[in-house]
Design a protein around this motif. Structure first.
Motif, PDB file in Angstrom:
ATOM      1  N   LYS A 396      73.820  63.992 -11.799  1.00 27.45           N
ATOM      2  CA  LYS A 396      74.132  62.458 -12.580  1.00 27.45           C
ATOM      3  C   LYS A 396      75.677  62.468 -12.466  1.00 27.45           C
ATOM      4  N   LEU A 397      76.399  63.678 -12.326  1.00 23.84           N
ATOM      5  CA  LEU A 397      77.760  63.400 -11.880  1.00 23.84           C
ATOM      6  C   LEU A 397      77.738  63.755 -10.318  1.00 23.84           C
ATOM      7  N   PRO A 398      77.728  62.749  -9.549  1.00 23.38           N
ATOM      8  CA  PRO A 398      77.567  63.089  -8.153  1.00 23.38           C
ATOM      9  C   PRO A 398      78.409  63.843  -7.444  1.00 23.38           C
ATOM     10  N   ASP A 399      79.856  63.749  -7.950  1.00 23.20           N
ATOM     11  CA  ASP A 399      80.907  64.674  -7.243  1.00 23.20           C
ATOM     12  C   ASP A 399      81.410  65.976  -7.772  1.00 23.20           C
ATOM     13  N   ASP A 437      85.168  57.609 -17.091  1.00 24.43           N
ATOM     14  CA  ASP A 437      84.662  58.283 -15.885  1.00 24.43           C
ATOM     15  C   ASP A 437      84.430  59.492 -15.792  1.00 24.43           C
ATOM     16  N   PHE A 438      83.370  60.161 -16.327  1.00 25.60           N
ATOM     17  CA  PHE A 438      83.147  61.657 -16.506  1.00 25.60           C
ATOM     18  C   PHE A 438      83.127  62.375 -15.107  1.00 25.60           C
ATOM     19  N   ASN A 439      82.418  61.690 -14.109  1.00 24.54           N
ATOM     20  CA  ASN A 439      82.306  62.040 -12.783  1.00 24.54           C
ATOM     21  C   ASN A 439      83.542  62.235 -12.193  1.00 24.54           C
ATOM     22  N   GLY A 440      84.188  61.369 -12.296  1.00 31.45           N
ATOM     23  CA  GLY A 440      85.792  61.396 -11.642  1.00 31.45           C
ATOM     24  C   GLY A 440      86.663  62.324 -12.282  1.00 31.45           C
ATOM     25  N   PHE A 441      86.431  62.354 -13.540  1.00 32.49           N
ATOM     26  CA  PHE A 441      87.523  63.404 -14.378  1.00 32.49           C
ATOM     27  C   PHE A 441      87.101  64.911 -14.031  1.00 32.49           C
ATOM     28  N   LEU A 442      85.883  65.368 -14.129  1.00 32.09           N
ATOM     29  CA  LEU A 442      85.386  66.726 -13.984  1.00 32.09           C
ATOM     30  C   LEU A 442      85.563  66.935 -12.480  1.00 32.09           C
ATOM     31  N   SER A 443      85.023  66.063 -11.637  1.00 33.52           N
ATOM     32  CA  SER A 443      85.126  66.318 -10.105  1.00 33.52           C
ATOM     33  C   SER A 443      86.803  66.452  -9.629  1.00 33.52           C
ATOM     34  N   GLY A 444      87.525  65.802 -10.299  1.00 32.77           N
ATOM     35  CA  GLY A 444      89.022  66.107  -9.919  1.00 32.77           C
ATOM     36  C   GLY A 444      89.510  67.191 -10.461  1.00 32.77           C
ATOM     37  N   ILE A 445      89.156  67.781 -11.493  1.00 32.46           N
ATOM     38  CA  ILE A 445      89.559  69.101 -11.929  1.00 32.46           C
ATOM     39  C   ILE A 445      89.019  70.154 -10.963  1.00 32.46           C
TER      40      ILE A 445
END
Length: 450
Positions: A396-399, A437-445
């Motif tokens: 669901k968080l693809p990245d 943008d939870f996906n961008g937030f978590l994947s960026g970290i």
């Protein structure tokens, strides 16, 4: 002229009829709106010392809750709210228990005099997360701090929309980023909403680790013993696949809104529902299930005091989450679906406990098997849900890493646990969905850690 008067009269009557119909169908909703407002104003004021003006500007500033007019009585420690002067509701603060909505026919004095839990607030001369001292400066060669800082700053950008209140990033027990908004700080207690479900599940993990309960056993609900519901296990409840009816809709008068804002005993709401399907045949997210688990937990103890003290003695104070308060309903049950308050750093400690497989500074609270259980997809959940934790197995968080699992609450409360990165990330806020943008937030970290 006569025809015009007749037309005008019919028009006025039609408008009056429409207004009466609108009022008739919406009047019961006012009870929910004023209930939400009173409860939140009370908790924000007495748990976190927020002014009523601050709460109305931030915490309650969304439709239709912002229709409510609110008052705080500091002397009697209560808040009252109403909509257009109608359906007034009262929420009262009890030391150690937080705030509770007072049922309309209940005795305010009796509810106000509720027993408080015993807390163990031992000071530890260790740095966070195991004590109160500042952490030593540590620099990890494999961490791109600039990228993490960028992800954190982006989480607060355009904050009229994103409404981020705090972010905490912990790598190998070390805080590598921390930021607060809304004039809040590291001592501010924030409502976890449904992240409280993950706390409730953890109490079952502790009981199972201590050999006092098996989640594979049938749930001992008296009303179920004469029909097929007697086969529902604790595990079915924890995985949200009991097959029981439940409507989780916060925009209407539904099972969940009636439970949270009208019910005296929230643990009974799900117990009284019929079965739509057999256990393991249908996944259905239900806050009623979490409060039923809270009521069943109470049955495990011979006295109410033991029940009240258990979460603090065995989990919360045991890992130094000194700020956490689990609020109870008017019947004295922990509202395990929704009402856990803690600072951002203490929510981070909860995530670290899972990252360390139940081990906390020499103390084993629950087994690695429990971590595996809560982070394994539940039947029919399409890989999105485990045991009162959400999963990224379905991408669901693809990245973000697929081994990520997390506590998830209304308005974008999150505690992410990422074992492959030795990482815990906390985000608290007042907006979720497309606003953040939870996906961008978590994947960026996560991508900043090699």
């Amino acid at each position: 002229m006569k025809n015009f008067k007749r037309f005008a009269l019919y028009t006025i009557l039609l408008i009056c009829f429409a207004l009466v119909a609108v009022f008739y169908f919406n009047y019961p909703k006012l009870n929910i709106i004023s209930g939400y407002a009173a409860k939140n104003v009370c908790s924000c004021n007495f748990l976190d010392n927020r002014t009523i003006e601050f709460t109305e500007k931030h915490d309650n500033n969304f439709s239709p809750v912002n229709l409510a007019k609110n008052k705080v009585d500091e002397a009697d420690k209560l808040a009252t709210s109403s909509v257009y002067g109608l359906q007034e509701r009262i929420a009262v603060y009890r030391e150690g228990l937080g705030c509770v909505l007072v049922p309309k026919k209940a005795d305010l004095e009796t509810i106000s005099a509720a027993t408080a839990p015993s807390r163990w607030q031992k000071q530890t001369n260790l740095p966070y997360p195991y004590g109160e001292l500042p952490q030593k400066d540590t620099v990890f060669a494999n961490v791109n701090y600039q990228q993490i800082d960028k992800a954190v700053e982006e989480a607060f950008s355009n904050n009229d929309v994103q409404k981020t209140r705090s972010v905490l990033v912990i790598y190998k027990d070390q805080i590598v980023a921390e930021k607060y908004g809304d004039s809040l700080n590291r001592d501010s207690k924030l409502l976890g909403w449904s992240m409280t479900k993950s706390v409730m599940a953890t109490l079952y993990g502790i009981l199972q680790c201590e050999g006092k309960l098996k989640v594979s056993n049938p749930a001992p609900v008296d009303a179920w013993q004469t029909d097929s519901r007697k086969n529902i296990t604790y595990s079915n409840l924890l995985q949200m696949n009991s097959g029981l009816e439940w409507e989780e809709d916060y925009a209407t008068i539904s099972d969940v809104t009636k439970m949270l804002f009208l019910a005296e005993d929230m643990s009974a709401a799900q117990a009284n529902k019929e079965a739509d399907a057999k256990p393991n045949e249908q996944w259905n997210y239900s806050s009623g299930t979490s409060n039923l688990l809270s009521g069943l937990l109470r049955k495990e103890f011979s006295t109410y005091e033991e029940y009240l003290n258990f979460p603090y003695q065995k989990l919360i104070d045991r890992i130094g989450m000194k700020s956490m308060v689990l609020e109870t309903d008017a019947a004295g049950n922990f509202v395990g679906s929704s009402y856990g308050w803690a600072t951002t750093r203490d929510w981070g400690k909860f995530g670290l406990l899972y990252l360390h497989n139940g081990y906390w500074n020499g103390d084993q609270l629950f087994d690695k098997d429990w971590v595996d259980y809560v982070s394994t997809p539940a039947p029919n959940s399409e890989g999105m849900y485990g045991g009162h934790f959400w999963l990224n197995a379905s991408k669901k968080l693809p990245d973000a890493p697929t081994d990520t699992y997390f506590a998830d609450g209304f308005q974008g409360q999150r505690v992410y646990i990422v074992p492959s990165k030795d990482l815990v990330v906390v985000r608290m806020g007042l907006a979720s969905g497309d606003a953040f943008d939870f996906n961008g937030f978590l994947s960026g970290i996560a991508e900043a850690i090699e």
